[in-house]
Design a protein around this motif. Structure first.
Motif, PDB file in Angstrom:
ATOM      1  N   ASP A   1      10.622 -21.151 -16.288  1.00 22.21           N
ATOM      2  CA  ASP A   1       9.273 -21.286 -16.837  1.00 22.21           C
ATOM      3  C   ASP A   1       8.238 -21.628 -15.770  1.00 22.21           C
ATOM      4  N   PHE A   2       8.702 -21.929 -14.561  1.00 24.73           N
ATOM      5  CA  PHE A   2       7.790 -22.266 -13.468  1.00 24.73           C
ATOM      6  C   PHE A   2       7.904 -21.264 -12.315  1.00 24.73           C
ATOM      7  N   CYS A   3       8.479 -20.098 -12.620  1.00 24.46           N
ATOM      8  CA  CYS A   3       8.605 -19.045 -11.615  1.00 24.46           C
ATOM      9  C   CYS A   3       7.651 -17.901 -11.931  1.00 24.46           C
ATOM     10  N   TYR A   4       7.041 -17.361 -10.869  1.00 29.31           N
ATOM     11  CA  TYR A   4       6.059 -16.291 -11.023  1.00 29.31           C
ATOM     12  C   TYR A   4       6.458 -15.106 -10.145  1.00 29.31           C
ATOM     13  N   VAL A   5       6.130 -13.915 -10.622  1.00 24.67           N
ATOM     14  CA  VAL A   5       6.478 -12.694  -9.913  1.00 24.67           C
ATOM     15  C   VAL A   5       5.208 -11.910  -9.624  1.00 24.67           C
ATOM     16  N   ARG A   6       5.161 -11.339  -8.414  1.00 29.39           N
ATOM     17  CA  ARG A   6       4.037 -10.460  -8.095  1.00 29.39           C
ATOM     18  C   ARG A   6       4.272  -9.122  -8.770  1.00 29.39           C
ATOM     19  N   ASP A   7       3.358  -8.758  -9.652  1.00 26.65           N
ATOM     20  CA  ASP A   7       3.464  -7.491 -10.386  1.00 26.65           C
ATOM     21  C   ASP A   7       2.175  -6.717 -10.146  1.00 26.65           C
ATOM     22  N   GLY A   8       2.228  -5.776  -9.213  1.00 28.39           N
ATOM     23  CA  GLY A   8       1.018  -5.065  -8.820  1.00 28.39           C
ATOM     24  C   GLY A   8       0.082  -6.019  -8.110  1.00 28.39           C
ATOM     25  N   LYS A   9      -1.141  -6.152  -8.622  1.00 26.15           N
ATOM     26  CA  LYS A   9      -2.121  -7.050  -8.017  1.00 26.15           C
ATOM     27  C   LYS A   9      -2.163  -8.418  -8.701  1.00 26.15           C
ATOM     28  N   GLN A  10      -1.226  -8.656  -9.631  1.00 20.71           N
ATOM     29  CA  GLN A  10      -1.246  -9.903 -10.391  1.00 20.71           C
ATOM     30  C   GLN A  10       0.037 -10.698 -10.189  1.00 20.71           C
ATOM     31  N   SER A  11      -0.029 -11.985 -10.551  1.00 20.77           N
ATOM     32  CA  SER A  11       1.183 -12.799 -10.633  1.00 20.77           C
ATOM     33  C   SER A  11       1.422 -13.091 -12.110  1.00 20.77           C
ATOM     34  N   VAL A  12       2.631 -12.864 -12.557  1.00 22.91           N
ATOM     35  CA  VAL A  12       2.965 -13.074 -13.960  1.00 22.91           C
ATOM     36  C   VAL A  12       4.180 -13.993 -14.050  1.00 22.91           C
ATOM     37  N   LEU A  13       4.301 -14.697 -15.156  1.00 14.66           N
ATOM     38  CA  LEU A  13       5.469 -15.532 -15.366  1.00 14.66           C
ATOM     39  C   LEU A  13       6.730 -14.683 -15.304  1.00 14.66           C
ATOM     40  N   PHE A  14       7.745 -15.217 -14.675  1.00 11.61           N
ATOM     41  CA  PHE A  14       9.012 -14.495 -14.551  1.00 11.61           C
ATOM     42  C   PHE A  14       9.531 -14.049 -15.909  1.00 11.61           C
ATOM     43  N   ASN A  15       9.487 -14.933 -16.898  1.00  8.76           N
ATOM     44  CA  ASN A  15      10.000 -14.593 -18.228  1.00  8.76           C
ATOM     45  C   ASN A  15       9.218 -13.444 -18.850  1.00  8.76           C
ATOM     46  N   ASN A  16       7.895 -13.411 -18.613  1.00  9.06           N
ATOM     47  CA  ASN A  16       7.091 -12.302 -19.135  1.00  9.06           C
ATOM     48  C   ASN A  16       7.425 -10.996 -18.414  1.00  9.06           C
ATOM     49  N   PHE A  17       7.669 -11.111 -17.108  1.00 11.90           N
ATOM     50  CA  PHE A  17       8.067  -9.947 -16.307  1.00 11.90           C
ATOM     51  C   PHE A  17       9.375  -9.359 -16.830  1.00 11.90           C
ATOM     52  N   VAL A  18      10.323 -10.245 -17.175  1.00 14.44           N
ATOM     53  CA  VAL A  18      11.624  -9.806 -17.698  1.00 14.44           C
ATOM     54  C   VAL A  18      11.451  -9.102 -19.036  1.00 14.44           C
ATOM     55  N   SER A  19      10.652  -9.714 -19.927  1.00 12.54           N
ATOM     56  CA  SER A  19      10.452  -9.136 -21.261  1.00 12.54           C
ATOM     57  C   SER A  19       9.719  -7.805 -21.190  1.00 12.54           C
ATOM     58  N   LYS A  20       8.705  -7.752 -20.356  1.00 11.47           N
ATOM     59  CA  LYS A  20       7.895  -6.533 -20.242  1.00 11.47           C
ATOM     60  C   LYS A  20       8.738  -5.342 -19.790  1.00 11.47           C
ATOM     61  N   ASN A  21       9.693  -5.613 -18.879  1.00 12.63           N
ATOM     62  CA  ASN A  21      10.491  -4.524 -18.320  1.00 12.63           C
ATOM     63  C   ASN A  21      11.894  -4.425 -18.933  1.00 12.63           C
ATOM     64  N   THR A  22      12.137  -5.222 -19.983  1.00 16.29           N
ATOM     65  CA  THR A  22      13.424  -5.230 -20.693  1.00 16.29           C
ATOM     66  C   THR A  22      14.583  -5.325 -19.701  1.00 16.29           C
ATOM     67  N   LEU A  23      14.593  -6.404 -18.944  1.00 15.86           N
ATOM     68  CA  LEU A  23      15.607  -6.597 -17.911  1.00 15.86           C
ATOM     69  C   LEU A  23      16.623  -7.671 -18.329  1.00 15.86           C
ATOM     70  N   ASP A  24      17.767  -7.652 -17.698  1.00 18.02           N
ATOM     71  CA  ASP A  24      18.854  -8.596 -17.981  1.00 18.02           C
ATOM     72  C   ASP A  24      18.748  -9.796 -17.034  1.00 18.02           C
ATOM     73  N   LEU A  25      18.645 -11.004 -17.603  1.00 18.79           N
ATOM     74  CA  LEU A  25      18.462 -12.211 -16.790  1.00 18.79           C
ATOM     75  C   LEU A  25      19.588 -12.424 -15.780  1.00 18.79           C
ATOM     76  N   ASN A  26      20.799 -12.046 -16.166  1.00 19.05           N
ATOM     77  CA  ASN A  26      21.954 -12.301 -15.307  1.00 19.05           C
ATOM     78  C   ASN A  26      22.119 -11.291 -14.180  1.00 19.05           C
ATOM     79  N   SER A  27      21.252 -10.271 -14.158  1.00 21.76           N
ATOM     80  CA  SER A  27      21.373  -9.237 -13.128  1.00 21.76           C
ATOM     81  C   SER A  27      20.383  -9.419 -11.985  1.00 21.76           C
ATOM     82  N   PHE A  28      19.723 -10.573 -11.969  1.00 14.80           N
ATOM     83  CA  PHE A  28      18.779 -10.865 -10.893  1.00 14.80           C
ATOM     84  C   PHE A  28      19.465 -11.658  -9.785  1.00 14.80           C
ATOM     85  N   GLY A  29      19.033 -11.391  -8.568  1.00 21.48           N
ATOM     86  CA  GLY A  29      19.487 -12.153  -7.421  1.00 21.48           C
ATOM     87  C   GLY A  29      18.293 -12.631  -6.617  1.00 21.48           C
TER      88      GLY A  29
END
Length: 353
Positions: free
Chosen positions: A146-174
């Motif tokens: 909940d305190f991690c942010y990802v650079r998405d294009g020109k913006q920074s978004v919450l990691f959890n929102n990034f995961v949901s937006k792209n329908t990604l699997d939490l356990n497949s991140f490194g």
């Protein structure tokens, strides 16, 4: 030594009802507080078993050993100074030797600060409750994610929102450290590799994974460490407070919708008024003549900011009152030291007879 053992020892020289019932501010639901003074049995005092204070689990009943009692009197501690000025109807027991402790040996200009400063700790408590009531912390604890942010294009978004937006699997991140960039990491994603995700359950930091050199990051991740640390501290303080708070008092505080601890505010003004009276009249009035006014504060009939403004005005006026006061600057240490010896020596000698 327990309270029961203390009472059987015959060491108590003073015992009194204290708190709201002594102030005349008690209501139907008020507890009965007991305060007292004892002289430790000789075999304990001259051994390594010195005990300065004995109380029950809730601190409703507290007894002070003579040395500690006199030490706190010398500092003009408000709660202790009151014991020399208790209304007769509150005194449960008084040994004749207690009368050798004269209030005029202790009452001094130190009261200006001890009573006023103690009063303002009550305001701080009220402010602290105000913050907790207005800003409750959700029971479900936030995670590192909940305190991690990802650079998405020109913006920074919450990691959890990034995961949901792209329908990604939490356990497949490194994650792998990004050199020269504090709290920043290369974020990788691959379902076929044995990545660990970015954080383990109940962890307080991100989790790194072994990443093949051929892998390319899909984004840069930033972990707001300071934000997470501040949240964890706030979470613990809030839920520790919830666990320990007096529920009836809490419900009373929030029912008046003023969002402050009305009882603490009442004691703020009790202490400030007592400080005024000490400076003007050279005496401590434990039983309060302004009961109705103080209870109106306890019933939250005033706005918080109004009370704080009035309290600060009274405190400022204390400087002028004590400047003109005939009180001594502070108690005479040598006199108090001599008194401590005389009382203890006399008590032990009478016990031996």
């Amino acid at each position: 030594m327990t309270i029961e053992q203390l009472k059987k020892s015959g060491s108590i020289i003073f015992e009194s009802i204290s708190g709201s019932r002594a102030y005349g501010l008690d209501t139907a639901t008020s507890d009965t507080d007991i305060r007292g003074v004892f002289i430790l049995p000789k075999e304990h005092y001259y051994s390594l078993n010195y005990i300065s204070q004995i109380n029950n689990e809730t601190n409703d009943i507290t007894y002070y050993e003579l040395n500690k009692f006199l030490e706190l009197l010398s500092k003009n501690n408000p709660n202790i100074m009151e014991l020399l000025n208790m209304p007769d109807q509150c005194i449960l027991y008084k040994h004749p030797i207690f009368d050798t402790i004269k209030k005029e040996h202790f009452l001094s200009k130190l009261c200006k600060n001890t009573f006023a400063n103690y009063a303002f700790t009550q305001i701080k408590k009220a402010r602290g409750l105000n913050k907790k009531i207005v800003n409750p912390v959700a029971k479900e604890r936030k995670s590192v994610e909940d305190f991690c942010y990802v650079r998405d294009g020109k913006q920074s978004v919450l990691f959890n929102n990034f995961v949901s937006k792209n329908t990604l699997d939490l356990n497949s991140f490194g994650l792998a450290k990004l050199p020269h960039m504090k709290d920043c990491y290369n974020l990788f994603y691959n379902k076929s590799l044995n990545y660990k995700g970015i954080a383990r359950a109940n962890a307080n930091e991100v989790c790194l994974s072994p990443v093949p050199k051929s892998e390319l990051p899909i984004a840069v991740l930033y972990f707001n460490v300071n934000g997470y640390s501040t949240y964890c501290k706030k979470y613990k303080e809030y839920w520790d407070w919830v666990d320990k708070r007096n529920e009836e008092r809490y419900k009373s505080n929030i029912s008046h919708s003023k969002n402050y601890d009305a009882k603490n505010m009442m004691h703020t003004f009790r202490l400030l008024h007592m400080a005024q009276e000490i400076g003007l009249d050279n005496k401590i009035n434990v039983r309060r003549s302004n009961r109705d006014y103080l209870l109106s504060i306890k019933n939250a009939e005033f706005e918080y900011d109004e009370l704080v403004e009035n309290a600060e005005s009274i405190k400022e006026n204390l400087d002028l009152i004590y400047e003109k006061s005939s009180l001594m600057e502070k108690p005479n240490f040598n006199l108090v030291n001599s008194l401590a010896f005389q009382i203890r020596d006399s008590f032990y000698n009478n016990k031996a007879e």
